[in-house]
Design an enzyme around this catalytic site. Structure first.
Site, PDB file in Angstrom:
ATOM      1  N   HIS A  19     -66.753 -58.615 -63.498  1.00 20.81           N
ATOM      2  CA  HIS A  19     -66.011 -59.125 -64.656  1.00 20.81           C
ATOM      3  C   HIS A  19     -66.773 -60.307 -65.256  1.00 20.81           C
ATOM      4  O   HIS A  19     -67.059 -61.298 -64.582  1.00 20.81           O
ATOM      5  CB  HIS A  19     -64.624 -59.554 -64.166  1.00 20.81           C
ATOM      6  CG  HIS A  19     -63.696 -60.013 -65.232  1.00 20.81           C
ATOM      7  ND1 HIS A  19     -62.944 -59.149 -66.006  1.00 20.81           N
ATOM      8  CD2 HIS A  19     -63.357 -61.260 -65.638  1.00 20.81           C
ATOM      9  CE1 HIS A  19     -62.186 -59.840 -66.838  1.00 20.81           C
ATOM     10  NE2 HIS A  19     -62.415 -61.127 -66.653  1.00 20.81           N
ATOM     11  N   MET A  68     -53.268 -61.044 -69.072  1.00 20.37           N
ATOM     12  CA  MET A  68     -53.641 -62.339 -68.490  1.00 20.37           C
ATOM     13  C   MET A  68     -52.458 -62.835 -67.665  1.00 20.37           C
ATOM     14  O   MET A  68     -51.319 -62.846 -68.146  1.00 20.37           O
ATOM     15  CB  MET A  68     -53.969 -63.354 -69.588  1.00 20.37           C
ATOM     16  CG  MET A  68     -55.284 -63.144 -70.315  1.00 20.37           C
ATOM     17  SD  MET A  68     -56.742 -63.014 -69.256  1.00 20.37           S
ATOM     18  CE  MET A  68     -56.700 -64.567 -68.332  1.00 20.37           C
ATOM     19  N   MET A 114     -66.736 -67.232 -72.924  1.00 19.34           N
ATOM     20  CA  MET A 114     -65.849 -68.232 -73.548  1.00 19.34           C
ATOM     21  C   MET A 114     -66.615 -69.039 -74.584  1.00 19.34           C
ATOM     22  O   MET A 114     -67.767 -69.406 -74.355  1.00 19.34           O
ATOM     23  CB  MET A 114     -65.302 -69.176 -72.475  1.00 19.34           C
ATOM     24  CG  MET A 114     -64.600 -68.471 -71.326  1.00 19.34           C
ATOM     25  SD  MET A 114     -63.793 -69.679 -70.262  1.00 19.34           S
ATOM     26  CE  MET A 114     -63.286 -68.615 -68.901  1.00 19.34           C
ATOM     27  N   HIS A 131     -65.096 -59.551 -70.758  1.00 18.92           N
ATOM     28  CA  HIS A 131     -63.860 -60.154 -71.271  1.00 18.92           C
ATOM     29  C   HIS A 131     -64.218 -61.246 -72.272  1.00 18.92           C
ATOM     30  O   HIS A 131     -64.677 -62.329 -71.891  1.00 18.92           O
ATOM     31  CB  HIS A 131     -63.083 -60.727 -70.064  1.00 18.92           C
ATOM     32  CG  HIS A 131     -61.817 -61.426 -70.404  1.00 18.92           C
ATOM     33  ND1 HIS A 131     -61.134 -62.222 -69.503  1.00 18.92           N
ATOM     34  CD2 HIS A 131     -61.077 -61.440 -71.534  1.00 18.92           C
ATOM     35  CE1 HIS A 131     -60.043 -62.696 -70.056  1.00 18.92           C
ATOM     36  NE2 HIS A 131     -59.982 -62.249 -71.301  1.00 18.92           N
ATOM     37  N   MET A 173     -63.396 -64.076 -74.534  1.00 19.50           N
ATOM     38  CA  MET A 173     -62.416 -65.107 -74.915  1.00 19.50           C
ATOM     39  C   MET A 173     -63.036 -65.914 -76.037  1.00 19.50           C
ATOM     40  O   MET A 173     -63.409 -67.082 -75.875  1.00 19.50           O
ATOM     41  CB  MET A 173     -62.082 -65.973 -73.686  1.00 19.50           C
ATOM     42  CG  MET A 173     -61.171 -65.246 -72.711  1.00 19.50           C
ATOM     43  SD  MET A 173     -61.193 -65.987 -71.071  1.00 19.50           S
ATOM     44  CE  MET A 173     -62.638 -65.166 -70.405  1.00 19.50           C
TER      45      MET A 173
HETATM   46  C1  DX5 Z   1     -59.773 -67.043 -66.766  1.00 18.28           C
HETATM   47  C2  DX5 Z   1     -60.754 -65.910 -66.607  1.00 18.28           C
HETATM   48  C3  DX5 Z   1     -60.664 -65.282 -65.285  1.00 18.28           C
HETATM   49  C4  DX5 Z   1     -60.932 -66.210 -64.136  1.00 18.28           C
HETATM   50  C5  DX5 Z   1     -60.157 -65.743 -62.943  1.00 18.28           C
HETATM   51  O1  DX5 Z   1     -59.744 -67.468 -68.064  1.00 18.28           O
HETATM   52  O2  DX5 Z   1     -60.533 -64.918 -67.596  1.00 18.28           O
HETATM   53  O3  DX5 Z   1     -61.448 -64.104 -65.209  1.00 18.28           O
HETATM   54  O4  DX5 Z   1     -62.287 -66.309 -63.818  1.00 18.28           O
HETATM   55  O5  DX5 Z   1     -60.349 -66.665 -61.923  1.00 18.28           O
HETATM   56  P1  DX5 Z   1     -59.336 -66.772 -60.712  1.00 18.28           P
HETATM   57  O6  DX5 Z   1     -59.324 -65.444 -60.032  1.00 18.28           O
HETATM   58  O7  DX5 Z   1     -59.940 -67.864 -59.885  1.00 18.28           O
HETATM   59  O8  DX5 Z   1     -57.995 -67.135 -61.291  1.00 18.28           O
HETATM   60 ZN    ZN Z   2     -61.446 -62.869 -67.308  1.00 13.55          ZN
END
Ligand code: DX5
Ligand code: ZN
Length: 216
Positions: free
Chosen positions: A31, A135, A35, A64, A66
């Site tokens: 994944h 989420m 960001m 992903h 963001m």
């Molecule tokens: C958060 C990310 C996640 C994050 C999850 O904004 O999209 O993918 O890395 O991390 P954990 O599993 O530590 O909550």
């Molecule tokens: Zn993520």
């Protein structure tokens, strides 16, 4: 169940080694949290890093985004080697057009919903989505706590997908641990993302087994 470890919690100074270690441990997906410092407060990495990572492994790149107005960058992420591109419903004005542009590139497409965003947002898009990402924390950082009402949201989405006769996968991301993984999968989750609760507990092959046992 597919486990998609979030690289956000890996050792970035050894990125290529981490990817190879995941592959050797039997993971199939990874994944990638992109960001932009605008949609979320944090900044991570973009297409050039993904292009470099693509040369190091053949893991499925679960990407992903963001980022605000992700439609500006679909081609760049497809060219970099993303296997799936997930955009946030909250980040684009014309969600159907953005999703269609991902599919046109021959890349799997997904939509992410923040915890407070209703499922209605993607109801009419289900037939064209390979996956919906729910989420389970507010995006931006690893290591946050799972928001409890999201468990009901998973159950509702599962009912929606079943009623629509769709094959869309359900992914959850944020605060996923070996302790809540089983309940999530029984509620209907197909793909678990885990950052801190995965990378913090090597060796990775054992950690994968722990998650698998928790979901059986
Ligand atoms: C958060 C990310 C996640 C994050 C999850 O904004 O999209 O993918 O890395 O991390 P954990 O599993 O530590 O909550
Ligand atoms: Zn993520």
């Amino acid at each position: 169940m597919i486990l998609s470890p979030s690289l956000l919690s890996c050792d970035f100074s050894r990125l290529a080694d981490e990817l190879k270690a995941l592959e050797a441990a039997g993971l199939k997906w990874v994944h990638l949290d992109v960001m932009d410092g605008l949609f979320v407060p944090n900044i991570t990495f973009g297409p050039p890093i993904i292009t470099s990572m693509r040369k190091e492994c053949s893991l499925f790149f679960d990407t992903h985004l963001m980022i605000e107005k992700p439609e500006r960058y679909i081609d760049m992420f497809a060219d970099a080697g993303a296997d799936l591109i997930c955009v946030h419903a909250e980040a684009t004005n014309h969600l159907e057009r953005t999703v269609a542009s991902i599919a046109e590139r021959g890349v799997q497409c997904a939509v992410a919903l923040n915890p407070a965003t209703p499922l209605e947002t993607i109801k009419y898009l289900l037939p064209q989505l390979d996956m919906v990402l729910l989420m389970t924390v507010n995006p931006g950082f690893g290591g946050q706590k799972f928001i409890p009402f999201c468990m009901d949201k998973v159950r509702e989405l599962k009912m929606m997908i079943t009623a629509a006769g769709s094959k869309t996968l359900i992914q959850v991301d944020g605060g996923v641990t070996a302790e809540n993984a089983g309940e999530l999968v029984h509620a209907g989750v197909d793909v678990l993302v885990s950052g801190s609760a995965f990378f913090g507990y090597p060796p990775y092959d054992q950690r994968l087994k722990t998650f698998e046992a928790a979901c059986s």
